[in-house]
Design an enzyme around this catalytic site. Structure first.
Site, PDB file in Angstrom:
ATOM      1  N   HIS A   1       3.611  -5.082   6.442  1.00  0.00           N
ATOM      2  CA  HIS A   1       4.395  -4.412   5.413  1.00  0.00           C
ATOM      3  C   HIS A   1       5.226  -3.293   6.005  1.00  0.00           C
ATOM      4  O   HIS A   1       4.808  -2.617   6.939  1.00  0.00           O
ATOM      5  CB  HIS A   1       3.499  -3.880   4.289  1.00  0.00           C
TER       6      HIS A   1
ATOM      7  N   GLU B   1      -4.403  -0.111   7.405  1.00  0.00           N
ATOM      8  CA  GLU B   1      -5.305  -0.260   6.259  1.00  0.00           C
ATOM      9  C   GLU B   1      -5.332  -1.696   5.730  1.00  0.00           C
ATOM     10  O   GLU B   1      -6.407  -2.249   5.497  1.00  0.00           O
ATOM     11  CB  GLU B   1      -4.830   0.702   5.161  1.00  0.00           C
TER      12      GLU B   1
ATOM     13  N   HIS C   1       6.977   0.267   5.057  1.00  0.00           N
ATOM     14  CA  HIS C   1       7.032   1.368   4.089  1.00  0.00           C
ATOM     15  C   HIS C   1       8.473   1.866   4.011  1.00  0.00           C
ATOM     16  O   HIS C   1       9.076   2.159   5.055  1.00  0.00           O
ATOM     17  CB  HIS C   1       6.182   2.555   4.565  1.00  0.00           C
TER      18      HIS C   1
ATOM     19  N   ASP D   1       4.115   1.570  -3.562  1.00  0.00           N
ATOM     20  CA  ASP D   1       2.816   1.910  -2.969  1.00  0.00           C
ATOM     21  C   ASP D   1       1.989   2.661  -4.021  1.00  0.00           C
ATOM     22  O   ASP D   1       2.488   3.560  -4.690  1.00  0.00           O
ATOM     23  CB  ASP D   1       3.033   2.793  -1.737  1.00  0.00           C
ATOM     24  N   ILE D   2       0.747   2.274  -4.173  1.00  0.00           N
ATOM     25  CA  ILE D   2      -0.101   2.832  -5.227  1.00  0.00           C
ATOM     26  C   ILE D   2      -0.433   4.310  -4.979  1.00  0.00           C
ATOM     27  O   ILE D   2      -0.652   5.068  -5.925  1.00  0.00           O
ATOM     28  CB  ILE D   2      -1.388   1.975  -5.419  1.00  0.00           C
TER      29      ILE D   2
END
Ligand code: 5GP
Length: 129
Positions: free
Chosen positions: A92, A87, A94, A28-29
């Site tokens: 996805h 978002e 996490h 994750d960025i």
């Protein structure tokens, strides 16, 4: 095309952890913790619970392998799992290494220098099997 599909296609760079014919994992960025990883299906579906039983089951199995690699790499009590999806409209999971409840606070995201992100990704990737 979602931003995550662009990552899979290599149009947007990422710190890759692992991939197979159906799934892709990358850092994750804006991580909640160092090593915070996202697992996505190649198939573009917004809501995770719209995935077929078969695909969501396989996604969990792939995530289990990624979580094991994170646990081996980052000192932590457990690797936690969360699904928000508020978002990015591409399902996805996490995966976040945690030692306390407070380690999983999505309101406090971090910025980790690029060289550290690259190093984290390659260490986790090396432990993926
Ligand atoms: P959610 O959709 O689960 O609420 O959050 C999406 C997550 O994707 C966020 O944690 C955000 O930091 C991450 N994210 C958004 N855009 C990118 C991107 O372009 N690259 C990467 N690696 N992560 C992203």
């Amino acid at each position: 095309m979602t931003i995550f599909s662009k990552i899979i296609a290599g149009e947007i760079p990422c710190y890759k952890i692992a991939e197979d014919d159906r799934f892709f994992a990358f850092l994750d960025i804006n991580p909640v913790q160092p090593g915070h990883t996202l697992v996505i299906p190649r198939q573009e579906t917004d809501y995770i619970f719209d995935l077929s039983d078969e695909l969501i089951g396989e996604m969990m199995k792939f995530s289990k392998r990624v979580a094991a690699a994170i646990k081996q790499t980052i000192p932590c009590r457990k690797v936690a799992m969360a699904v928000l999806g508020l978002e990015v409209p591409h399902a996805h999971i996490h995966l976040i290494p945690i030692s306390t409840e407070g380690d999983m606070d999505f309101r406090h995201k971090q910025e980790i220098p690029a060289d550290e992100m690259a190093e984290l990704a390659s260490r986790i990737a090396a432990n993926f099997s």
